[in-house]
Design a protein around this motif. Structure first.
Motif, PDB file in Angstrom:
ATOM      1  N   GLY A 108       0.788  -1.221   0.000  1.00 29.35           N
ATOM      2  CA  GLY A 108       0.000   0.000   0.000  1.00 29.35           C
ATOM      3  C   GLY A 108       0.818   1.268   0.000  1.00 29.35           C
ATOM      4  N   HIS A 109       2.120   1.165   0.267  1.00 29.82           N
ATOM      5  CA  HIS A 109       2.970   2.353   0.270  1.00 29.82           C
ATOM      6  C   HIS A 109       3.161   2.897  -1.149  1.00 29.82           C
ATOM      7  N   THR A 110       3.340   4.213  -1.224  1.00 35.01           N
ATOM      8  CA  THR A 110       3.733   4.864  -2.470  1.00 35.01           C
ATOM      9  C   THR A 110       5.192   5.289  -2.350  1.00 35.01           C
ATOM     10  N   VAL A 111       5.916   5.204  -3.470  1.00 35.62           N
ATOM     11  CA  VAL A 111       7.359   5.463  -3.447  1.00 35.62           C
ATOM     12  C   VAL A 111       7.738   6.415  -4.572  1.00 35.62           C
ATOM     13  N   LEU A 112       8.557   7.405  -4.237  1.00 36.95           N
ATOM     14  CA  LEU A 112       9.195   8.269  -5.230  1.00 36.95           C
ATOM     15  C   LEU A 112      10.609   7.754  -5.434  1.00 36.95           C
ATOM     16  N   ASP A 113      10.911   7.339  -6.648  1.00 37.91           N
ATOM     17  CA  ASP A 113      12.210   6.756  -7.001  1.00 37.91           C
ATOM     18  C   ASP A 113      13.005   7.794  -7.783  1.00 37.91           C
ATOM     19  N   ILE A 114      14.077   8.295  -7.190  1.00 36.22           N
ATOM     20  CA  ILE A 114      14.876   9.353  -7.802  1.00 36.22           C
ATOM     21  C   ILE A 114      16.058   8.734  -8.550  1.00 36.22           C
ATOM     22  N   GLY A 115      16.159   9.045  -9.847  1.00 37.69           N
ATOM     23  CA  GLY A 115      17.237   8.501 -10.661  1.00 37.69           C
ATOM     24  C   GLY A 115      16.837   7.183 -11.294  1.00 37.69           C
ATOM     25  N   THR A 116      16.004   7.233 -12.323  1.00 43.78           N
ATOM     26  CA  THR A 116      15.509   6.001 -12.942  1.00 43.78           C
ATOM     27  C   THR A 116      16.655   5.131 -13.441  1.00 43.78           C
ATOM     28  N   GLY A 117      17.662   5.764 -14.061  1.00 44.58           N
ATOM     29  CA  GLY A 117      18.781   4.994 -14.598  1.00 44.58           C
ATOM     30  C   GLY A 117      18.312   3.943 -15.587  1.00 44.58           C
ATOM     31  N   THR A 118      18.695   2.699 -15.373  1.00 45.82           N
ATOM     32  CA  THR A 118      18.292   1.618 -16.273  1.00 45.82           C
ATOM     33  C   THR A 118      16.824   1.248 -16.116  1.00 45.82           C
ATOM     34  N   ALA A 182      21.071   8.267  -6.513  1.00 46.61           N
ATOM     35  CA  ALA A 182      22.140   9.229  -6.784  1.00 46.61           C
ATOM     36  C   ALA A 182      22.472   9.948  -5.487  1.00 46.61           C
ATOM     37  N   ALA A 183      23.740  10.258  -5.301  1.00 49.76           N
ATOM     38  CA  ALA A 183      24.195  10.858  -4.048  1.00 49.76           C
ATOM     39  C   ALA A 183      23.908  12.355  -4.003  1.00 49.76           C
ATOM     40  N   VAL A 184      23.617  12.825  -2.801  1.00 50.53           N
ATOM     41  CA  VAL A 184      23.420  14.255  -2.564  1.00 50.53           C
ATOM     42  C   VAL A 184      24.377  14.735  -1.489  1.00 50.53           C
ATOM     43  N   ARG A 185      24.653  16.033  -1.541  1.00 46.13           N
ATOM     44  CA  ARG A 185      25.379  16.673  -0.447  1.00 46.13           C
ATOM     45  C   ARG A 185      24.419  17.333   0.527  1.00 46.13           C
ATOM     46  N   THR A 186      23.267  17.730  -0.001  1.00 51.78           N
ATOM     47  CA  THR A 186      22.215  18.337   0.799  1.00 51.78           C
ATOM     48  C   THR A 186      20.897  17.678   0.428  1.00 51.78           C
ATOM     49  N   VAL A 187      20.163  17.209   1.405  1.00 56.28           N
ATOM     50  CA  VAL A 187      18.869  16.586   1.149  1.00 56.28           C
ATOM     51  C   VAL A 187      17.902  17.664   0.659  1.00 56.28           C
ATOM     52  N   VAL A 192      11.471  16.148   1.454  1.00 55.14           N
ATOM     53  CA  VAL A 192      10.855  16.135   2.783  1.00 55.14           C
ATOM     54  C   VAL A 192       9.410  16.607   2.686  1.00 55.14           C
ATOM     55  N   GLU A 193       9.175  17.668   1.942  1.00 57.82           N
ATOM     56  CA  GLU A 193       7.838  18.230   1.839  1.00 57.82           C
ATOM     57  C   GLU A 193       6.871  17.300   1.111  1.00 57.82           C
ATOM     58  N   GLN A 194       7.397  16.479   0.192  1.00 60.76           N
ATOM     59  CA  GLN A 194       6.530  15.586  -0.577  1.00 60.76           C
ATOM     60  C   GLN A 194       6.348  14.222   0.080  1.00 60.76           C
ATOM     61  N   ALA A 195       6.977  14.029   1.251  1.00 57.03           N
ATOM     62  CA  ALA A 195       6.837  12.769   1.981  1.00 57.03           C
ATOM     63  C   ALA A 195       5.778  12.913   3.068  1.00 57.03           C
ATOM     64  N   THR A 196       5.134  11.810   3.393  1.00 57.49           N
ATOM     65  CA  THR A 196       4.137  11.812   4.454  1.00 57.49           C
ATOM     66  C   THR A 196       4.823  11.883   5.815  1.00 57.49           C
ATOM     67  N   PRO A 197       4.160  12.409   6.863  1.00 57.54           N
ATOM     68  CA  PRO A 197       4.725  12.348   8.212  1.00 57.54           C
ATOM     69  C   PRO A 197       5.031  10.904   8.597  1.00 57.54           C
ATOM     70  N   GLY A 198       6.219  10.689   9.091  1.00 59.20           N
ATOM     71  CA  GLY A 198       6.659   9.339   9.406  1.00 59.20           C
ATOM     72  C   GLY A 198       7.240   8.606   8.215  1.00 59.20           C
ATOM     73  N   GLY A 199       7.223   9.260   7.046  1.00 55.88           N
ATOM     74  CA  GLY A 199       7.801   8.655   5.855  1.00 55.88           C
ATOM     75  C   GLY A 199       9.306   8.529   5.963  1.00 55.88           C
ATOM     76  N   ILE A 200       9.873   7.692   5.106  1.00 55.53           N
ATOM     77  CA  ILE A 200      11.310   7.411   5.158  1.00 55.53           C
ATOM     78  C   ILE A 200      11.956   7.806   3.842  1.00 55.53           C
ATOM     79  N   ILE A 201      13.090   8.478   3.947  1.00 54.51           N
ATOM     80  CA  ILE A 201      13.914   8.838   2.795  1.00 54.51           C
ATOM     81  C   ILE A 201      15.216   8.064   2.905  1.00 54.51           C
ATOM     82  N   VAL A 202      15.564   7.331   1.865  1.00 53.67           N
ATOM     83  CA  VAL A 202      16.838   6.608   1.813  1.00 53.67           C
ATOM     84  C   VAL A 202      17.622   7.139   0.621  1.00 53.67           C
ATOM     85  N   THR A 203      18.800   7.664   0.892  1.00 53.26           N
ATOM     86  CA  THR A 203      19.598   8.245  -0.186  1.00 53.26           C
ATOM     87  C   THR A 203      21.087   8.140   0.118  1.00 53.26           C
ATOM     88  N   PRO A 204      21.900   7.911  -0.895  1.00 60.74           N
ATOM     89  CA  PRO A 204      23.351   8.083  -0.701  1.00 60.74           C
ATOM     90  C   PRO A 204      23.630   9.552  -0.388  1.00 60.74           C
TER      91      PRO A 204
END
Length: 376
Positions: A108-118, A182-187, A192-204
């Motif tokens: 049931g979760h929705t996910v934003l996937d950054i960097g489609t790549g292949t 893809a890696a970031v230096r600054t999130v 953050v604004e497009q995530a739900t409260p309690g949502g999780i962001i995983v990023t290099p």
């Protein structure tokens, strides 16, 4: 058992691939998303890579596609005359499994996937959650088009968009999870604004000095900060608009020579130390340089802040009086030495003891152990 099935069995046995993801990896094999032409490391070429096509070298192509290793799929943002810098790839299966485990998705979760790549990661997410719950964003139109073909051929149809992943994708927001390859230096504040409260962001996440952290950030209630820790040691290609500067040449600028207070090997021999150093020396990037005619005697660490400061230190006889050369308003090598001393004083903290806070206004701070102990 074919090579990919064997790989999945090994990842499962090692605990890297859980049963909740095993079916997705089986339904979306990585080979279905590897383009016909890829790039393999080759020290005998000027670029450091050799082009391999599935049609001409099928055995070599399949060996890359089904291995637990990175497969480079683009050099130099697609330019034909670049220096040979990898700019798009298919990530290691074991690392992809690790990142998805930290994402902690549920039905049931929705996910934003950054960097489609292949397209492979968005396919895995689609196989696990369903097409309509996955939105994937890619900045490179050519890469996005190749991924679209692979996804459609494999039977996956997530929401796709071409654009800068730093902006997220507000059309399908909010998201329960945000996943970046893809890696970031600054999130980005948008994530953050497009995530739900309690949502999780995983990023290099990394610094110009050490692109080494996998950040797992938990989003707060509206107006509250997001907090998270580094949960693993990873290295990914940078988001294009956050790529660090290229290390500059000295260009004849006057400098100050001295002996080194530290063996330069200690600045990079431990990923935890390098990560801490990167936090304490903002904007500084390094590369190794040497004269091929005398690689041992001329091997040196070259540092630049992308502005007016640079430094170099020779590895050979580093304690002699003229080993270090520094110029500009900052003394970059001195900063490196001081930063590593700080790391030692703090008890050699591992990467996982550091964390990040993103305030409601997007301001980012990095801390050690607890959010109040900010690392400056």
């Amino acid at each position: 058992m074919d090579d990919y099935a064997q790989l999945l069995a090994e990842l499962t046995a090692a605990g890297a691939l859980g049963e909740e993801w095993r079916g997705a990896f089986e339904r979306a094999p990585r080979s279905a998303f590897i383009p016909d032409a890829v790039w393999a490391p080759d020290e005998d070429t000027l670029s450091g890579y050799r082009r391999i096509t599935r049609s001409d070298e099928p055995e070599a192509w399949w060996a890359l596609a089904d291995a637990d290793d990175v497969v480079v799929t683009q050099l130099d943002d697609g330019a034909d005359d670049g220096p040979g810098i990898a700019t798009s790839s298919a990530s290691m299966p074991s690392l992809v499994a690790t990142m998805l485990r930290h994402l902690d998705v549920a039905d049931g979760h929705t996910v934003l996937d950054i960097g489609t790549g292949t397209g492979w990661t968005s396919a895995l997410l689609s196989a696990r959650l369903g097409d309509r719950r996955v939105t994937t964003v890619e900045i490179d139109p050519a890469v996005a088009a190749e991924a679209a073909r692979s996804l459609a051929k494999a039977g996956f149809h997530p929401h796709r968009a071409i654009g800068d992943g730093l902006d997220g994708r507000h059309q399908e927001a909010p998201y329960d999870r945000v996943h970046s390859t893809a890696a970031v230096r600054t999130v980005p504040r948008a994530w953050v604004e497009q995530a739900t409260p309690g949502g999780i962001i995983v990023t290099p996440w990394g610094t110009p000095y050490a692109n080494a952290g996998l950040l797992r950030l938990v989003v707060g209630e509206p107006g509250d900060p997001a907090h998270g820790r580094f949960v693993d040691n990873v290295s990914f290609m940078w988001m294009r608009s956050q790529r660090p500067h290229r290390v500059t040449d000295f260009a004849g600028a006057p400098g100050v020579r001295s002996a080194s207070a530290m063996d330069p090997a200690l600045a990079l021999n431990d990923v935890n130390a390098a990560f801490a150093i990167g936090l304490r020396v903002p904007g500084v990037r390094f590369e190794h340089r040497w004269n091929r005619a005398d690689p041992t005697g001329t091997y040196r660490l070259h540092l630049s802040d992308g502005a007016d400061s640079w430094a170099s230190v020779h590895y050979d006889e580093w304690h002699t009086e003229d080993t270090v050369l520094q110029a500009g308003p900052r003394r970059l090598w001195d900063e490196i030495v001081t930063a590593r001393s700080w790391w030692l004083k703090e008890g050699r903290p591992s990467l996982s003891r550091f964390g990040v806070t993103v305030a409601a206004d997007g301001a980012q701070t990095v801390w050690l152990d607890v959010p109040g102990n900010v690392v400056g």
